[in-house]
Write a protein that holds these residues in place. Structure first.
Motif, PDB file in Angstrom:
ATOM      1  N   GLU A  37       0.827  -1.204   0.000  1.00 14.05           N
ATOM      2  CA  GLU A  37       0.000   0.000   0.000  1.00 14.05           C
ATOM      3  C   GLU A  37       0.865   1.259   0.000  1.00 14.05           C
ATOM      4  OE1 GLU A  37      -2.949   2.325   3.107  1.00 14.05           O
ATOM      5  OE2 GLU A  37      -3.034   0.130   3.010  1.00 14.05           O
ATOM      6  N   ARG A  38       1.889   1.264   0.828  1.00 12.85           N
ATOM      7  CA  ARG A  38       2.758   2.449   0.909  1.00 12.85           C
ATOM      8  C   ARG A  38       3.585   2.613  -0.356  1.00 12.85           C
ATOM      9  NH1 ARG A  38       4.765   1.334   7.129  1.00 12.85           N
ATOM     10  NH2 ARG A  38       2.769   1.773   8.139  1.00 12.85           N
ATOM     11  N   ASN A  39       4.028   1.501  -0.940  1.00 10.07           N
ATOM     12  CA  ASN A  39       4.792   1.581  -2.183  1.00 10.07           C
ATOM     13  C   ASN A  39       3.941   2.157  -3.314  1.00 10.07           C
ATOM     14  OD1 ASN A  39       7.125   0.725  -4.035  1.00 10.07           O
ATOM     15  ND2 ASN A  39       5.408  -0.404  -4.913  1.00 10.07           N
ATOM     16  N   ALA A  40       2.644   1.843  -3.317  1.00 14.05           N
ATOM     17  CA  ALA A  40       1.749   2.337  -4.367  1.00 14.05           C
ATOM     18  C   ALA A  40       1.610   3.852  -4.329  1.00 14.05           C
ATOM     19  CB  ALA A  40       0.374   1.682  -4.224  1.00 14.05           C
ATOM     20  N   GLU A  41       1.905   4.464  -3.180  1.00 10.94           N
ATOM     21  CA  GLU A  41       1.808   5.919  -3.061  1.00 10.94           C
ATOM     22  C   GLU A  41       3.066   6.635  -3.528  1.00 10.94           C
ATOM     23  OE1 GLU A  41       1.009   6.459   1.055  1.00 10.94           O
ATOM     24  OE2 GLU A  41      -1.031   5.645   0.957  1.00 10.94           O
ATOM     25  N   ARG A  42       4.100   5.873  -3.869  1.00  9.24           N
ATOM     26  CA  ARG A  42       5.347   6.464  -4.338  1.00  9.24           C
ATOM     27  C   ARG A  42       5.266   6.823  -5.812  1.00  9.24           C
ATOM     28  NH1 ARG A  42      10.254   2.782  -1.885  1.00  9.24           N
ATOM     29  NH2 ARG A  42      10.056   3.412   0.309  1.00  9.24           N
ATOM     30  N   SER A  43       6.267   7.585  -6.253  1.00 11.24           N
ATOM     31  CA  SER A  43       6.343   7.952  -7.665  1.00 11.24           C
ATOM     32  C   SER A  43       7.797   7.856  -8.115  1.00 11.24           C
ATOM     33  CB  SER A  43       5.814   9.379  -7.877  1.00 11.24           C
ATOM     34  OG  SER A  43       6.578  10.315  -7.122  1.00 11.24           O
ATOM     35  N   GLY A  44       7.994   7.904  -9.428  1.00  5.59           N
ATOM     36  CA  GLY A  44       9.341   7.861  -9.974  1.00  5.59           C
ATOM     37  C   GLY A  44      10.008   6.521  -9.760  1.00  5.59           C
ATOM     38  N   ASN A  45      11.364   6.547  -9.719  1.00  2.00           N
ATOM     39  CA  ASN A  45      12.081   5.280  -9.596  1.00  2.00           C
ATOM     40  C   ASN A  45      12.044   4.711  -8.188  1.00  2.00           C
ATOM     41  OD1 ASN A  45      13.745   7.190  -8.395  1.00  2.00           O
ATOM     42  ND2 ASN A  45      15.626   6.186  -9.037  1.00  2.00           N
ATOM     43  N   ARG A  46      11.452   5.447  -7.242  1.00  6.83           N
ATOM     44  CA  ARG A  46      11.303   4.910  -5.887  1.00  6.83           C
ATOM     45  C   ARG A  46      10.116   3.940  -5.797  1.00  6.83           C
ATOM     46  NH1 ARG A  46      14.169   7.901  -1.923  1.00  6.83           N
ATOM     47  NH2 ARG A  46      16.043   8.655  -2.967  1.00  6.83           N
ATOM     48  N   ARG A  47       9.250   3.975  -6.795  1.00  8.47           N
ATOM     49  CA  ARG A  47       8.111   3.050  -6.785  1.00  8.47           C
ATOM     50  C   ARG A  47       8.495   1.756  -7.506  1.00  8.47           C
ATOM     51  NH1 ARG A  47       1.824   4.252  -8.609  1.00  8.47           N
ATOM     52  NH2 ARG A  47       1.063   2.112  -8.347  1.00  8.47           N
ATOM     53  N   LEU A  48       8.314   0.646  -6.820  1.00 12.42           N
ATOM     54  CA  LEU A  48       8.667  -0.660  -7.369  1.00 12.42           C
ATOM     55  C   LEU A  48       7.411  -1.403  -7.796  1.00 12.42           C
ATOM     56  CD1 LEU A  48      11.259  -1.772  -4.649  1.00 12.42           C
ATOM     57  CD2 LEU A  48      11.664  -0.393  -6.696  1.00 12.42           C
ATOM     58  N   SER A  49       7.599  -2.473  -8.552  1.00 13.21           N
ATOM     59  CA  SER A  49       6.460  -3.317  -8.912  1.00 13.21           C
ATOM     60  C   SER A  49       6.049  -4.125  -7.692  1.00 13.21           C
ATOM     61  CB  SER A  49       6.841  -4.254 -10.055  1.00 13.21           C
ATOM     62  OG  SER A  49       7.791  -5.213  -9.631  1.00 13.21           O
ATOM     63  N   ASP A  50       4.809  -4.589  -7.695  1.00 14.89           N
ATOM     64  CA  ASP A  50       4.319  -5.407  -6.586  1.00 14.89           C
ATOM     65  C   ASP A  50       5.167  -6.669  -6.425  1.00 14.89           C
ATOM     66  OD1 ASP A  50       2.378  -3.541  -6.166  1.00 14.89           O
ATOM     67  OD2 ASP A  50       0.707  -4.777  -6.896  1.00 14.89           O
ATOM     68  N   GLU A  51       5.620  -7.225  -7.547  1.00 17.18           N
ATOM     69  CA  GLU A  51       6.434  -8.433  -7.481  1.00 17.18           C
ATOM     70  C   GLU A  51       7.773  -8.160  -6.789  1.00 17.18           C
ATOM     71  OE1 GLU A  51       3.342  -8.742 -10.382  1.00 17.18           O
ATOM     72  OE2 GLU A  51       4.970  -7.268 -10.203  1.00 17.18           O
ATOM     73  N   GLU A  52       8.363  -7.021  -7.118  1.00 11.92           N
ATOM     74  CA  GLU A  52       9.634  -6.667  -6.486  1.00 11.92           C
ATOM     75  C   GLU A  52       9.464  -6.429  -4.988  1.00 11.92           C
ATOM     76  OE1 GLU A  52      12.359  -4.241  -9.614  1.00 11.92           O
ATOM     77  OE2 GLU A  52      10.380  -3.364  -9.223  1.00 11.92           O
ATOM     78  N   VAL A  53       8.396  -5.731  -4.630  1.00 12.63           N
ATOM     79  CA  VAL A  53       8.144  -5.452  -3.220  1.00 12.63           C
ATOM     80  C   VAL A  53       7.943  -6.752  -2.447  1.00 12.63           C
ATOM     81  CG1 VAL A  53       6.527  -4.401  -1.596  1.00 12.63           C
ATOM     82  CG2 VAL A  53       7.191  -3.162  -3.663  1.00 12.63           C
ATOM     83  N   ALA A  54       7.172  -7.676  -3.009  1.00 15.27           N
ATOM     84  CA  ALA A  54       6.914  -8.951  -2.338  1.00 15.27           C
ATOM     85  C   ALA A  54       8.204  -9.751  -2.173  1.00 15.27           C
ATOM     86  CB  ALA A  54       5.884  -9.761  -3.130  1.00 15.27           C
ATOM     87  N   ALA A  55       9.055  -9.739  -3.210  1.00 12.85           N
ATOM     88  CA  ALA A  55      10.314 -10.482  -3.134  1.00 12.85           C
ATOM     89  C   ALA A  55      11.238  -9.890  -2.066  1.00 12.85           C
ATOM     90  CB  ALA A  55      11.006 -10.471  -4.497  1.00 12.85           C
ATOM     91  N   ILE A  56      11.334  -8.557  -2.015  1.00 11.92           N
ATOM     92  CA  ILE A  56      12.186  -7.891  -1.021  1.00 11.92           C
ATOM     93  C   ILE A  56      11.667  -8.156   0.385  1.00 11.92           C
ATOM     94  CG2 ILE A  56      12.910  -5.640  -0.146  1.00 11.92           C
ATOM     95  CD1 ILE A  56      12.932  -4.665  -3.058  1.00 11.92           C
ATOM     96  N   HIS A  57      10.354  -8.056   0.556  1.00 15.54           N
ATOM     97  CA  HIS A  57       9.749  -8.277   1.867  1.00 15.54           C
ATOM     98  C   HIS A  57      10.021  -9.705   2.345  1.00 15.54           C
ATOM     99  CE1 HIS A  57       6.512  -9.045   4.807  1.00 15.54           C
ATOM    100  NE2 HIS A  57       6.638  -7.760   5.098  1.00 15.54           N
ATOM    101  N   GLY A  58       9.909 -10.666   1.433  1.00 13.88           N
ATOM    102  CA  GLY A  58      10.155 -12.056   1.807  1.00 13.88           C
ATOM    103  C   GLY A  58      11.580 -12.286   2.262  1.00 13.88           C
ATOM    104  N   ARG A  59      12.519 -11.642   1.599  1.00 11.26           N
ATOM    105  CA  ARG A  59      13.926 -11.798   1.992  1.00 11.26           C
ATOM    106  C   ARG A  59      14.199 -11.134   3.337  1.00 11.26           C
ATOM    107  NH1 ARG A  59      17.424  -9.832  -2.984  1.00 11.26           N
ATOM    108  NH2 ARG A  59      19.139 -10.348  -1.528  1.00 11.26           N
ATOM    109  N   MET A  60      13.506 -10.020   3.605  1.00 14.84           N
ATOM    110  CA  MET A  60      13.712  -9.305   4.870  1.00 14.84           C
ATOM    111  C   MET A  60      13.256 -10.130   6.074  1.00 14.84           C
ATOM    112  SD  MET A  60      15.109  -6.279   4.687  1.00 14.84           S
ATOM    113  CE  MET A  60      15.670  -5.208   3.351  1.00 14.84           C
ATOM    114  N   ALA A  61      12.342 -11.087   5.840  1.00 17.50           N
ATOM    115  CA  ALA A  61      11.883 -11.937   6.941  1.00 17.50           C
ATOM    116  C   ALA A  61      13.027 -12.741   7.542  1.00 17.50           C
ATOM    117  CB  ALA A  61      10.778 -12.873   6.462  1.00 17.50           C
ATOM    118  N   GLY A  62      14.141 -12.839   6.814  1.00 15.38           N
ATOM    119  CA  GLY A  62      15.299 -13.544   7.325  1.00 15.38           C
ATOM    120  C   GLY A  62      15.929 -12.881   8.540  1.00 15.38           C
TER     121      GLY A  62
END
Length: 273
Positions: free
Chosen positions: A211-236
């Motif tokens: 939700e927060r990523n969707a409010e971004r603009s420019g190159n700071r906004r990532l695709s949903d797939e990228e966000v999900a992949a990063i979030h999954g790795r952070m669970a480590g």
């Protein structure tokens, strides 16, 4: 103790809820969640404790100079305040870790602005983007060029952090450090800032970061797939021993207050990393 902050030995969650995860050592107490979850609410003022501390002076060492300013000894950590109620006036260096959309930059800036003592905020993404021509955007693929620019930005941030500390100014750096990437992991930050650096992980739920990523603009906004992949790795980071704040239901003000409480505990009992 608030269950949204994890300490050493916390289990790796699939989808942990604040009610189901026990509060381990290093857990910080927090005020009730603010309105507007999972987005940000209206920030207020952070209560500050009338405590005092300073970055300790050590034995004479070789002088490393940056801009005619002598750097502090790298083998020392901040002296904990004898009083309770947050970090007070302690001079400290903080590394705020988290996925895209966790609110790292917003929380770091808010925490720095509300402290009673001079505190600087350093965003690694901002420093990386100082490169205008030839910028190697990691979104285009992680390669030798993007890694080299990341390393350079991290050294620049570490240089700035130590220079601020040498002048009695605290600093907080935000960066998306991955637990499974030692090449660009915590070791580099420890080398460039010093062993007194206090890392804290900001890790809200996946729906929140999307939700927060969707409010971004420019190159700071990532695709949903990228966000999900990063979030999954952070669970480590769960089980790593670092304090983890789940700010899924917190506004900026509440998250900054929890962060300050976590840092006060980390000063008294530094995490092993």
């Amino acid at each position: 103790m608030h269950p949204a902050v994890q300490g050493a030995g916390a289990p790796h969650p699939q989808a942990p809820s604040p009610q189901s995860v026990p509060a381990p050592h290093g857990t910080a107490s927090a005020p009730p969640p603010g309105p507007g979850a999972p987005g940000w609410g209206t920030p207020g003022a952070i209560p500050q404790a009338p405590s005092a501390s300073r970055y300790p002076a050590g034995p004479p060492q070789r002088a490393d100079l940056t801009g005619q300013v002598q750097l502090p000894p790298v083998g020392l950590s901040p002296i904990p305040s004898p009083e309770h109620g947050g970090t007070g006036t302690a001079t400290l260096a903080v590394l705020l870790i988290g996925p895209a959309g966790a609110g790292k930059t917003t929380v770091a800036r808010h925490w720095a602005q509300r402290r009673r003592v001079p505190t600087a905020h350093i965003s690694l993404d901002d420093v990386r983007e100082w490169v205008c021509s030839g910028f190697a955007d990691p979104q285009s693929g992680w390669n030798e060029h993007s890694e080299a620019q990341y390393r350079l930005a991290r050294r620049t941030c570490g240089f700035a952090a130590r220079n601020y500390l040498a002048n009695g100014i605290s600093c907080i750096v935000d960066d998306a450090v991955f637990p499974d990437r030692p090449v660009v992991g915590l070791g580099g930050w420890k080398r460039h800032v010093g062993p007194g650096l206090l890392p804290v992980v900001l890790l809200p739920g996946l729906e929140v970061v999307l939700e927060r990523n969707a409010e971004r603009s420019g190159n700071r906004r990532l695709s949903d797939e990228e966000v999900a992949a990063i979030h999954g790795r952070m669970a480590g980071w769960y089980g790593s021993g670092l304090p983890i704040i789940d700010n899924s239901t917190y506004d900026v003000e509440t998250t900054a207050r929890v962060l300050d409480d976590v840092l006060a505990r980390a000063i008294a009992s530094p995490p092993t990393w």
